[in-house]
Design an enzyme around this catalytic site. Structure first.
Site, PDB file in Angstrom:
ATOM      1  CB  CYS A  65      -0.948   0.005   1.192  1.00 63.45           C
ATOM      2  SG  CYS A  65      -1.966  -1.448   1.246  1.00 63.45           S
TER       3      CYS A  65
ATOM      4  CG  HIS B  65      -3.234   3.249   2.968  1.00 63.23           C
ATOM      5  ND1 HIS B  65      -3.679   2.982   1.684  1.00 63.23           N
ATOM      6  CD2 HIS B  65      -3.242   2.058   3.625  1.00 63.23           C
ATOM      7  CE1 HIS B  65      -3.927   1.693   1.580  1.00 63.23           C
ATOM      8  NE2 HIS B  65      -3.682   1.110   2.745  1.00 63.23           N
TER       9      HIS B  65
ATOM     10  CG  ASN C 242      -6.536  -1.013   1.778  1.00 59.92           C
ATOM     11  OD1 ASN C 242      -5.904  -0.489   0.864  1.00 59.92           O
ATOM     12  ND2 ASN C 242      -5.955  -1.544   2.833  1.00 59.92           N
TER      13      ASN C 242
HETATM   14  N1  ACO Z   1     -17.785  -9.637  10.098  1.00 59.91           N
HETATM   15  C1  ACO Z   1     -18.165 -10.026  11.320  1.00 59.91           C
HETATM   16  N2  ACO Z   1     -17.278 -10.396  12.267  1.00 59.91           N
HETATM   17  C2  ACO Z   1     -15.973 -10.363  11.940  1.00 59.91           C
HETATM   18  C3  ACO Z   1     -15.518  -9.980  10.669  1.00 59.91           C
HETATM   19  C4  ACO Z   1     -16.478  -9.613   9.740  1.00 59.91           C
HETATM   20  N3  ACO Z   1     -16.160  -9.212   8.491  1.00 59.91           N
HETATM   21  N4  ACO Z   1     -14.175 -10.065  10.665  1.00 59.91           N
HETATM   22  C5  ACO Z   1     -13.791 -10.474  11.859  1.00 59.91           C
HETATM   23  N5  ACO Z   1     -14.873 -10.667  12.644  1.00 59.91           N
HETATM   24  C6  ACO Z   1     -14.942 -11.127  14.015  1.00 59.91           C
HETATM   25  C7  ACO Z   1     -13.718 -11.909  14.444  1.00 59.91           C
HETATM   26  O1  ACO Z   1     -13.835 -13.263  14.050  1.00 59.91           O
HETATM   27  C8  ACO Z   1     -13.759 -11.736  15.933  1.00 59.91           C
HETATM   28  O2  ACO Z   1     -14.686 -12.656  16.460  1.00 59.91           O
HETATM   29  P1  ACO Z   1     -14.357 -13.423  17.842  1.00 59.91           P
HETATM   30  O3  ACO Z   1     -14.215 -12.344  18.871  1.00 59.91           O
HETATM   31  O4  ACO Z   1     -15.538 -14.298  17.997  1.00 59.91           O
HETATM   32  O5  ACO Z   1     -13.066 -14.149  17.577  1.00 59.91           O
HETATM   33  C9  ACO Z   1     -14.328 -10.344  16.124  1.00 59.91           C
HETATM   34  O6  ACO Z   1     -14.965 -10.003  14.880  1.00 59.91           O
HETATM   35  C10 ACO Z   1     -13.302  -9.310  16.442  1.00 59.91           C
HETATM   36  O7  ACO Z   1     -12.230  -9.473  15.531  1.00 59.91           O
HETATM   37  P2  ACO Z   1     -11.001  -8.516  15.576  1.00 59.91           P
HETATM   38  O8  ACO Z   1     -10.008  -8.925  14.523  1.00 59.91           O
HETATM   39  O9  ACO Z   1     -10.510  -8.349  16.974  1.00 59.91           O
HETATM   40  O10 ACO Z   1     -11.726  -7.162  15.127  1.00 59.91           O
HETATM   41  P3  ACO Z   1     -11.122  -5.731  15.150  1.00 59.91           P
HETATM   42  O11 ACO Z   1     -11.992  -4.850  15.929  1.00 59.91           O
HETATM   43  O12 ACO Z   1      -9.648  -5.747  15.423  1.00 59.91           O
HETATM   44  O13 ACO Z   1     -11.274  -5.307  13.618  1.00 59.91           O
HETATM   45  C11 ACO Z   1     -10.062  -5.218  11.558  1.00 59.91           C
HETATM   46  C12 ACO Z   1     -10.715  -6.123  12.590  1.00 59.91           C
HETATM   47  C13 ACO Z   1     -11.105  -4.311  10.940  1.00 59.91           C
HETATM   48  C14 ACO Z   1      -9.458  -6.096  10.460  1.00 59.91           C
HETATM   49  C15 ACO Z   1      -8.977  -4.383  12.267  1.00 59.91           C
HETATM   50  O14 ACO Z   1      -8.099  -5.199  12.996  1.00 59.91           O
HETATM   51  C16 ACO Z   1      -8.198  -3.566  11.281  1.00 59.91           C
HETATM   52  O15 ACO Z   1      -8.696  -2.630  10.727  1.00 59.91           O
HETATM   53  N6  ACO Z   1      -6.918  -3.899  11.080  1.00 59.91           N
HETATM   54  C17 ACO Z   1      -6.131  -3.227  10.094  1.00 59.91           C
HETATM   55  C18 ACO Z   1      -6.508  -3.812   8.778  1.00 59.91           C
HETATM   56  C19 ACO Z   1      -5.990  -3.011   7.659  1.00 59.91           C
HETATM   57  O16 ACO Z   1      -6.219  -1.839   7.571  1.00 59.91           O
HETATM   58  N7  ACO Z   1      -5.239  -3.694   6.797  1.00 59.91           N
HETATM   59  C20 ACO Z   1      -4.689  -3.143   5.674  1.00 59.91           C
HETATM   60  C21 ACO Z   1      -3.649  -2.073   6.001  1.00 59.91           C
HETATM   61  S1  ACO Z   1      -2.223  -2.246   5.129  1.00 59.91           S
HETATM   62  C22 ACO Z   1      -2.703  -2.330   3.587  1.00 59.91           C
HETATM   63  O17 ACO Z   1      -3.422  -1.476   3.206  1.00 59.91           O
HETATM   64  C23 ACO Z   1      -2.278  -3.468   2.763  1.00 59.91           C
END
Ligand code: ACO
Length: 327
Positions: free
Chosen positions: A113, A253, A283
């Site tokens: 990214c 980003h 993204n």
């Molecule tokens: N729908 C419903 N539930 C979901 C989903 C979904 N799409 N995805 C995950 N969950 C669940 C998980 O299984 C978990 O359930 P559990 O508690 O029963 O195990 C729960 O939601 C919480 O999961 P977390 O991963 O802790 O959720 P979090 O609040 O951290 O959000 C997210 C997840 C959005 C991916 C976050 O961690 C994030 O934004 N990370 C950065 C991701 C990113 O931006 N990546 C790209 C950047 S670099 C680039 O651009 C290449």
């Protein structure tokens, strides 16, 4: 020393819309979860026949038109991408062929990214050190839909496809506009936080197609993105003796609304200064920043003479920031 200016800009996102409602029918998720955790409402996805080179060409044609130069005036093409059409040759060579300009150097750059910020730094150095080179076409393009695991709800809701392009050139009239500074960095200790296996992997015959998709440690990426993007904003402002108040528009980003809000809080940037389009794009990886700059300019959020600060974060992990006085 003369500066390098953004002579033209253009972007392209595919027509096909994939909404959160569509994703509800594909994996165990809800619109409410996606919007509250990421801010994303829909994203655009390429058709099976639409390759990274195709969306790159669409963005490039608009940038060339905006720069008012012909294809034959381009001296170098750099495509920042991690979703090339082919393992080799470079997508930049395919773009060259499709645009119809021959015999100029072309290469791809891989910084996930952050690829676009890395690529403008490379292009800027070509222009400042090689007087023969006049116009460099820099494209940030990714077709993440081709490497996403559509059964993994934790990643498939995050990404969209798209391309953005700029034509960079030396400023001929010392207008004060142009790229003031670029700062890039990486931390290879975090490789396994966000990755997609390639064709060079050992024991490739044992690896299933599904295991060649994007894999991510969401929470680790979330933490590092906030830490690294906040730090690189502070570093680039400090070394240019500027304050956040001097910046008219910040182009972060477009990964996640909560990451952007956290950075704004940490660095002390008002939310109105942040340009955000991830609701509609998701993204788009290397395309995220050039698409956002193009849309900010079209929406008149950026005016001539304004200082813009673009900041990126991606797999590697990589990060970068660019300060640009808009022409
Ligand atoms: N729908 C419903 N539930 C979901 C989903 C979904 N799409 N995805 C995950 N969950 C669940 C998980 O299984 C978990 O359930 P559990 O508690 O029963 O195990 C729960 O939601 C919480 O999961 P977390 O991963 O802790 O959720 P979090 O609040 O951290 O959000 C997210 C997840 C959005 C991916 C976050 O961690 C994030 O934004 N990370 C950065 C991701 C990113 O931006 N990546 C790209 C950047 S670099 C680039 O651009 C290449």
């Amino acid at each position: 020393m003369k500066r390098v200016i953004v002579k033209g800009i253009g972007s392209h996102i595919p027509d096909c819309v994939l909404s959160n409602a569509d994703l509800e029918g594909m994996v165990d998720t809800t619109n409410e979860w996606i919007v509250s955790r990421t801010g994303i409402e829909s994203r655009r996805i390429c058709l099976d026949t639409e390759m990274t080179s195709d969306i790159s060409c669409e963005a490039a044609k608009k940038a060339l038109e905006n720069a008012n130069i012909a294809v034959c005036d381009v001296d170098l093409i750099i495509v920042a991408t991690v979703t090339p059409d082919m393992q080799f040759p470079a997508t930049a060579c395919i773009v060259q062929e499709k645009l119809g300009c021959v015999d100029i150097p072309c290469f791809d750059l891989s910084a996930a990214c952050s690829g676009f910020i890395y690529a403008i730094d490379v292009a800027r150095n070509f222009l400042l050190n090689n007087p023969v080179m006049k116009n460099v076409l820099v494209i940030g393009a990714d077709r993440f839909s081709s490497i996403v695991d559509w059964e993994d709800r934790s990643t498939c809701v995050l990404f969209g496809d798209g391309a953005g392009a700029v034509v960079l050139a030396r400023d001929t009239d010392d207008s004060g506009a142009g790229i003031l500074d670029v700062l890039i960095g990486a931390d290879g200790r975090c490789v396994r936080d966000l990755y997609c296996l390639g064709w060079g992997v050992a024991d490739i015959e044992k690896i299933e197609k599904k295991d060649r998709c994007v894999r991510m440690e969401g929470r680790a990426v979330f933490r590092e993105a906030i830490k690294r993007m906040s730090a690189v904003i502070e570093d680039i402002l400090l070394r240019n003796e500027l304050a956040v108040e001097d910046v008219a528009c910040v182009i972060p980003h477009q990964a996640n609304m909560r990451i952007i809000t956290a950075i704004a809080d940490r660095v002390g940037i008002s939310e109105e200064k942040m340009f955000i389009n991830l609701q509609r794009t998701g993204n788009t990886s290397a395309a995220s920043i050039p698409i956002a700059i193009d849309e900010a300019v079209q929406a008149e959020r950026v005016q001539s003479g304004d200082l813009i600060l673009a900041v990126s974060f991606g797999g590697g992990i990589t990060w970068g920031a660019a300060l640009v006085r808009w022409k």
